[in-house]
Every structure is written in C-alpha cells, then in structure tokens.
Design an enzyme around this catalytic site. Structure first.
Site, mmCIF file in Angstrom:
data_model
loop_
_atom_site.group_PDB
_atom_site.id
_atom_site.type_symbol
_atom_site.label_atom_id
_atom_site.label_comp_id
_atom_site.label_asym_id
_atom_site.label_seq_id
_atom_site.Cartn_x
_atom_site.Cartn_y
_atom_site.Cartn_z
ATOM 1 N N ALA A 288 0.823 -0.910 0.083
ATOM 2 C CA ALA A 288 -0.020 -0.112 -0.025
ATOM 3 C C ALA A 288 0.701 1.299 -0.118
ATOM 4 C CB ALA A 288 -0.919 0.147 1.481
ATOM 5 N N ASP B 220 24.586 22.282 -35.608
ATOM 6 C CA ASP B 220 24.683 21.608 -36.634
ATOM 7 C C ASP B 220 25.857 20.825 -37.144
ATOM 8 O OD1 ASP B 220 25.480 23.757 -37.775
ATOM 9 O OD2 ASP B 220 24.246 23.741 -39.423
ATOM 10 N N ASP C 22 29.831 22.073 -32.766
ATOM 11 C CA ASP C 22 28.709 22.081 -31.508
ATOM 12 C C ASP C 22 28.697 20.818 -30.775
ATOM 13 O OD1 ASP C 22 27.913 24.705 -32.582
ATOM 14 O OD2 ASP C 22 26.845 23.663 -34.211
ATOM 15 N N GLU D 60 4.542 1.692 -6.557
ATOM 16 C CA GLU D 60 5.234 1.104 -7.714
ATOM 17 C C GLU D 60 4.864 1.678 -9.030
ATOM 18 O OE1 GLU D 60 1.973 -1.903 -6.834
ATOM 19 O OE2 GLU D 60 3.379 -0.577 -5.667
ATOM 20 N N ASP E 243 22.839 27.923 -32.169
ATOM 21 C CA ASP E 243 23.822 28.365 -33.107
ATOM 22 C C ASP E 243 23.253 28.977 -34.410
ATOM 23 O OD1 ASP E 243 26.507 27.572 -34.159
ATOM 24 O OD2 ASP E 243 25.398 26.506 -35.692
ATOM 25 N N ASP F 206 -2.357 1.503 -12.150
ATOM 26 C CA ASP F 206 -1.274 1.172 -12.983
ATOM 27 C C ASP F 206 -1.563 2.328 -14.404
ATOM 28 O OD1 ASP F 206 0.526 0.558 -11.548
ATOM 29 O OD2 ASP F 206 0.596 -1.683 -12.258
#
Length: 861
Positions: free
Chosen positions: A278, A596, A600, A282, A324, A694
C-alpha cells in the site's frame, strides 16, 4: 572548376610528372615510403582514438544499484510471493527495459565518436618519392605532402606551402562563407575534415588523428559527461525515502499484529506485506517510463526525434536556449541580398514589392554570372547563379561565348577572372569578381570614385553582408596577359551576400520570450554579421556582443556577469561554446543548445537538452544531441518545449493521483489492526486495485491536455519536482478526505452490526469509485474538455465498472475476495460516502484556485 583550357604551366599542381631530375626543390619529392611507414608506426593511424564500449556486466551492475531498479525488484518479488505472476512479470520485465535503455545510451556515445572518425577523408592524394599516389586517409602521417584540389576533403591539419585555396570550414567554425588561404610566410594552416571549394595547393601535414583540430573536438566530446535530469534525481530521492519508510512501517506493523493482536506470524507477515504494498507507489517507475516514451513518440509527430528520453522531461525546464546561428537561426546558404550598380542604384533582389529588377541591376547580375563557373562549390558563387536565374535564357546561355582562360585567386590579387572568346568578334570579353579593394585597384578608379565604392562596400558590410566587387572589360590583343592586373576594366558594381534567417524564427523567438525562455546566439561568425542577423529575427535590442577573445580574457565570475548583459556571442571556438554552456548551468540555468556542426558537438552533449539539425546537421552533432530536428525548423523547438511542459505538468498530475489514492489504501490496511477490526484490505484486493491504478496513472494522465497557460508562464525552477512535499500535500489531502469517509462508513456499518464481508464490500466499492473520482479531480476536467477529449478516462470508467461488477456479481470471485452483495444499509452508506467525496473534492479545488488568485494579486497590492 576545371576548364577546357590547358592548366597554367606555372601552377604548382600542373599535370603529374616525375620530379626527381626536373624539380630543384627537394621538399616537392615528399616523404619516401620507408620514412612514411616509420612515421605511421610512431604516430599511429590518422583516425580518432576509439573508446571501447563499457563491458556488459559493468552496465548491468550500474543498473542494479539504481534505487528505481531496487523498487521494481522488491515489488516484483512481493507479487511473486503473493502468486500474482502477471503483475510480477510486468514489473520484473521493466528491469530489462532499464538495462536496454542504458545499453543504448552507451552505444550512442560510441556512435558519436565513430561519426567523428568517419569525417576524416577516406582517401588522400599525397606526394611520396616524387610521385602522386592516392592512399587511405588513415595512412596519412605527419610530414606528408598533400596535393589539394577543388572538392577535396582535407585529410589532416597542415601548413600551406604553395598555391591558394578557399575552404569551407563551417563544420569547425560555424561560418557559412568559405575562408581564403594562401601560402605565406605566416605559415597558413588548413584543417582536417574541411572541404576545398576553390583552388589548388600543396600542404605539409603537421598533425594527424586526435592531434588535429577535429580530433581535439572528439577528445572533448568523449570526456564530456551528460547531465542527469532533475526528475531522475528527484525520483531517486523519493524512492529511497519511501522504501525505507515502507520497510520500517511494514516491520512494525507485522510485529504489532503478531504481539498485540495475537495473530500468527504468517498472518502478521501477510499484513505487513499488504501495508508495504500500500505504501510503495510502484506506479512511479511505470509513469516515468510511459510518460517519457510516449512524449518521445508525440515529439516525433512534430518532426522532432528523441535520442535521449530523459531530455523530454528537461524540455519543460529550459531557461536558456543557446542557438547556433549558422544552420539553426539561418538557412546555412548564401543569397544575394543587395546589388549596388556603378551609377549608384541600390536593389534588393528579394524584395517582392520592388517588382522586376531594373535593367542596370540585371546587367550587374549578368556580369557576376560571367565571372562565375557554371558548377561552383563556393556558396557565394552558388548565390550568384541563383540570382542569374532571373535573366532570360539567352543572357544566361551566352551562345557563341567560349571560355578561353580562368585566372584564380592569388596572394597578390584577391579576385578571379574569366576571359571569353565570342564568335564573330575580335579580342576577349573579361569578367572579374573579388574583394572590393582589389576591384577598385584593377579598375584604376580615381581616388574619389574609389573611396565612394569602398564606402558603399563598408555600408553593406555593416549590415552583416559579405561583399564582392564586379568588373568587366575587353582585351583587344591576340594573346591574353599573364596577370589580371594588366586588364583594362570598368567597374560594374557590388554584390552583397547574406545567410538569410529562417522564415519561422522571429515568431518562434517571440513565443520563447513569452514563455520566459531566453534565446542566446552562439556563432563562430563575425560580430557584425551576428548582430545583423539578431536584428532581423528580433532576438535582442541590446547591441553588445561577446566575442571569443573576450571569453579568453575573462574569468568565470566576470564572464557570468557579462553573459547576463548580452544575447549574442560571436567568433567562438568549440571549447568556448562548451565553457559557456557549463557556466550557464553553474549559474542555475537549464540550457538547451542547438547546432549542426562538428564544433557544436561537445556543447550539445553537455547541455541539459542538446538539439541538432537533422537535414543540414553533421552526423557528429546528431549523435551527440538528445533531440534532432528532422525538418531543421527552429519553430519545432518551441513545439518541443510546449510538449515538454505538458508532459511535466501531467507527470505532476499523475504523481498527485498516485499519492492521493494510496492514502485511503494505507488507511484501510492499517486502521483495522489498530482498532481490532476485521481485515478490510488483503493483498489480493490491493493487487486488483493496482490493475486499475497502473493504467490510470500512466495512460489516462499521459493523454491529458496541456494547461491553458503552458506557454505564458516562466520555466519551472531547476529544483522543482513533482515529488516535493508541498506539491503532494494537496493530493494527500484529497486522499485523506476519501480515507476518512471510508473509515467512517466502515465504523458506521460495524456499529450497526454488519458482517465483515458486507463492510469489506462497501469499503472496496467505495475505494474503486473514489479512485475514479480522484482521477477526474487530478486530471483537470471532466470526461470531456473543450477542444480535447481523453478517451482513456472513459476506458477507466468502464474498467472500474467492470471490476466492481465482476467481484460482486460473480459468486466464485466474490467468495475469493471475501465480499458480499451490499444490503440496503450498506448501499445507502456507500452512496452517502460518494456524495460527500464529490463535495470534498470540489471544495478543495475551489480553495486552491482562490489561493492561486490571492498569490497572483498580492504583489500588486
């Protein structure tokens, strides 16, 4: 471009020939084969050093140490002990998913380094023992003599010894314009993995492999550690806390039942197991897995590929978007943006309101076309061809014109010339383009006229444009001169070139600003160009620019202060971009980096969210980034941020629901032992509840709509977490209300003399109905919301009804669960509990809304 005319015999790259007897300079022979083999053994292959993959057992051990894994394992073992094989297999199967994701992450780092290695030229033309031979790029050694031609990818760093080149270095510097290099006493350098766009030259190799400029980037990339998302950190802390709490309470509860309630040890152990089940939510690992995986799928529908799932969560926290310039904010292609004719006419060929170009402007375009090869590599020459498409077919084709000779750029003359013969006409027609200063000199303009031309060129440069001068003339002698300086030329005009911004960037930047996301331009380009692009896209009204030189001079504290005052960083080197990203992170910013190029990649990997361009980006950038824009659209980044905020908001709603629903479960598992009631919730009941909790906590909330203000509020703080006690207090208050109503209802029924099965059935039915009520309350709306319908809510309602009908309507299942059909008294009590629960949830929502409005107006007061 190669022309039909013979190559100038004086060229250092004239046709291959034996050189041992005819070449006076020994250096032209290059290395001998024995020396090359020795150097290869000494320095190793011309390739980036590969880092071996981490052993499988080490990765598995790393996963086994994760608190999230321990939580899954404990829950799975408990379900196995209870005999619920399906739920146990589901939770234990999640372990393999975690291991698989970790393995993918390790392999992604390897692919980034492999992509860098692939950038090295696969073949290289070298001179050894006086002969030109083509060898594998990995066999190039320091001291080799490289023969470089137009279109070649340079195999290694080297010093230019003879000739001149224009080289596309955008992968290293971010500049879209080719860089001119010519042999000079200053030892002009060329770099591995860059591309020759014009010219021919000889270069001596100075560095290979990891010692090259691109190799240094590879080393930085390998050493750069990826950041852990805030949600991962917060979930780990929560799991540790809850696991310790659950174990302590379960142990105490087991002893309480054994010693105080005189139950058997097995019964007490089962009660302790039920309490631990309880308490342990999970569902949290399931929620994280489903939300982030589904978020990645939703981003893919917006043309954004997710390479690191944890980045989906980090998107909503971005405070700084370091973009960039080249290829991200701009199109990474040159375009003629301005024409200035010899008589002073200014024209913008991209201004649709202007209509057709004036004849003088078309004449300038025609002259530029004649000075340009038909199949160029150079971006500016490609832009001239694009401009010339406005000319009629005859002016473009020039029937009867034949190229007689092409004069290349030299260290003495920064211009190129093309001379033509014309059928039926004597002499040669000449077209020239080059640096404005050179064109003024070649045209021999009077001092005042030359100053006017250079003033016009300076004005175009101040707008961030690259400028070429254009001239033409006629050569009447039968033989062409050896030098361009001998031509008599007339000035035709100036061409201004720019890398145009993407059309959707201004609106995207405005939306970032409204969402509290600061956009910072990082570029290797010139400050003037960067400032011009920033003005065009509405990036900033601040004129300050931080340059690479400034960064080198400033310590971290001074640089952090300066960063707060500017929005443009220019003339950056790769390690400087990386330093800026790390400094911003140390200042508390959540940084997204777009790019690109190879330059970078380290910053992309170090950023909280690295975003690479998919179409124009390099493999290195794509492999190092967490996200890849498949359409290279800056606007897609904004959509990704919107999705990231929606996902995080819904994770908070799902977490609230999980904690709210676990409060009454804990109460019904704990209170009976304290009050000596019959057992109300056994493990079998909790397992059945989890089958609803769940999917509710994952699918229902994942599909929930975005909040109306999702892009009109500042980013959440880095320390913000959906698991903070203050955030969960509201949810637990919701659950406490349901728990109090259920406990009170059970007490009432027990006082009336109802049997345990009747009380248990009422509690279980109330818990099922309350579960759906809590889902509605935390979802943020009813079954339908204007403009959005969540089908999973309806399926959840169907699931609740089906479970309730099954456990009460099927006698065998009802007996297994220890339930009974509610009698009128129990049914009336159940109805009253649900009515009071609805009122409680409405009052809580009104209270929290009033509190938010009070906080919103209090600063004004």
């Amino acid at each position: 471009m190669k022309t039909a005319t013979p190559r100038d015999a004086s060229s250092p790259l004239a046709s291959p020939r034996p050189q041992s007897a005819r070449e006076p300079d020994a250096w032209r022979r290059g290395l001998d084969h024995a020396e090359a083999r020795r150097l290869l053994a000494e320095h190793g292959p011309n390739a980036l050093p590969g880092s071996g993959p981490e052993p499988l057992h080490r990765i598995v051990l790393k996963v086994l140490a994760e608190p999230m894994f321990l939580m899954l394992l404990v829950a799975g073992v408990l379900y196995l002990a209870l005999g619920d094989l399906a739920e146990a297999l589901f939770l234990l199967g999640s372990i393999f998913i975690v291991i698989g994701i970790t393995l993918f992450q390790e392999r992604r780092t390897q692919r980034a380094l492999e992509a860098l290695r692939d950038l090295s030229a696969p073949r290289a033309l070298v001179i050894r023992e006086g002969q030109r031979i083509r060898i594998a790029g990995r066999d190039v050694v320091p001291g080799d003599l490289l023969a470089l031609h137009e279109g070649d990818r340079i195999a290694a760093d080297g010093t230019l010894l003879e000739g001149s080149l224009e080289v596309d270095e955008s992968l290293l510097t971010g500049e879209a314009v080719a860089v001119a290099h010519r042999a000079a006493p200053g030892h002009e350098l060329v770099f591995a993995s860059t591309v020759v766009t014009r010219g021919e030259a000889l270069a001596r190799v100075s560095s290979t492999g990891s010692a090259t400029r691109v190799g240094e980037i590879g080393t930085m990339l390998a050493a750069t550690q990826e950041s852990v998302s805030g949600l991962q950190q917060a979930s780990r802390r929560l799991v540790r806390t809850l696991s310790a709490l659950a174990l302590a309470l379960a142990a105490g509860y087991c002893l309480l039942n054994w010693l105080w309630n005189a139950q058997t040890f097995i019964a007490s152990l089962l009660a302790g197991v039920a309490l631990s089940m309880a308490i342990l939510p999970e569902e949290i690992p399931v929620v994280m897995t489903v939300f982030l995986a589904m978020g990645a799928w939703r981003l893919s529908r917006h043309r954004v590929l997710t390479r690191r799932v944890s980045a989906v969560e980090a998107l909503g926290a971005i405070t700084v978007l370091a973009a960039d310039k080249t290829g991200t904010l701009t199109q990474n292609r040159m375009r003629v943006a301005a024409l200035v004719t010899a008589d002073g006419l200014h024209a913008d060929p991209n201004d649709e309101a202007m209509g057709p170009l004036p004849e003088a402007a078309l004449g300038l375009a025609e002259c530029g076309l004649l000075a340009t090869p038909p199949e160029p590599f150079d971006p500016m020459e490609k832009a001239i061809l694009e401009l010339a498409s406005r000319l009629d077919a005859e002016r473009r084709a020039r029937p009867g014109w034949m190229l007689a000779r092409e004069y290349a750029l030299t260290s003495e003359t920064l211009a190129t010339t093309r001379a033509y013969t014309v059928a039926g006409q004597p002499g040669y027609r000449v077209a020239v383009k080059g640096a404005p200063e050179t064109i003024v000199e070649l045209c021999r303009l009077p001092e005042a006229a030359g100053a006017d031309v250079l003033r016009e060129a300076a004005g175009l440069a101040a707008r961030g444009l690259r400028v070429l001068g254009v001239a033409n003339g006629v050569w009447h002698r039968p033989e062409l001169p050896e030098r361009q300086l001998e031509f008599a030329l007339g000035f035709a005009g100036l061409l201004g070139f720019g890398d145009p911004p993407r059309a959707d960037v201004p609106a995207a930047i405005a939306e970032c600003r409204s969402a509290g996301v600061r956009v910072l331009m990082l570029t290797g380009d010139h400050p003037v160009t960067a400032r011009a692009i920033a003005g065009a896209i509405g990036l900033s009204g601040r004129a300050g620019v931080l340059t690479g030189g400034d960064i080198n001079r400033l310590d971290d504290a001074a640089l952090a202060e300066r960063l707060r005052q500017i929005d443009i960083c220019a003339r950056l080197r790769p390690e400087q971009k990386l330093r800026l990203v790390r400094l911003l992170q140390q200042s508390g910013e959540v940084v997204a980096m777009t790019g690109d190029g190879v330059n970078d990649a380290p910053a992309l990997k170090a950023a909280d969210v690295g975003i690479a361009m998919g179409e124009r980006g390099t493999d290195v950038a794509r492999e190092a980034a967490a996200l890849v824009l498949l359409d290279d659209s800056f606007a897609s980044i904004v959509r990704a941020i919107r999705q990231g905020r929606r996902i995080y908001d819904n994770i908070g709603k799902a977490t609230g629901f999980i904690f709210a629903v676990h409060v009454p479960i804990i109460a019904l598992a704990l209170v009976p032992a304290l009050l000596h009631w019959p057992v109300l919730l056994a493990p079998v009941h909790i397992v059945l509840l989890e089958l609803l909790i769940d999917p509710a906590s994952s699918m229902v909330f994942e599909a929930g709509p975005e909040n109306p203000d999702v892009m009109r509020r500042p980013p959440r703080p880095r320390t913000h977490t959906p698991f903070a006690p203050a955030r969960l207090a509201f949810a637990m208050l919701q659950g406490a209300g349901l728990a109090a109503l259920l406990v009170a209802g059970c007490a009432l029924l027990l006082a009336q003399g109802e049997g345990a099965a009747q009380v248990r059935a009422t509690a279980f039915a109330g818990l099922l109905a309350g579960l759906f009520g809590l889902a509605l309350a935390n979802h943020g709306g009813g079954l339908w919301r204007r403009g959005h319908r969540n089908p999973w809510l309806m399926w959840m309602l169907v699931g609740v009804a089906a479970v309730l009908a099954g456990v009460l309507g099927i006698p065998a299942l009802r007996a297994l669960m220890g339930l009974a059909l509610p009698d009128p008294s129990a049914a009336a009590t159940l109805g009253m509990m649900l009515l009071l629960l609805s009122a409680w949830l409405v009052l809580l929502r009104l209270g929290i809304q009033g509190s938010r409005r009070q906080r919103a107006v209090s600063p004004v007061a």
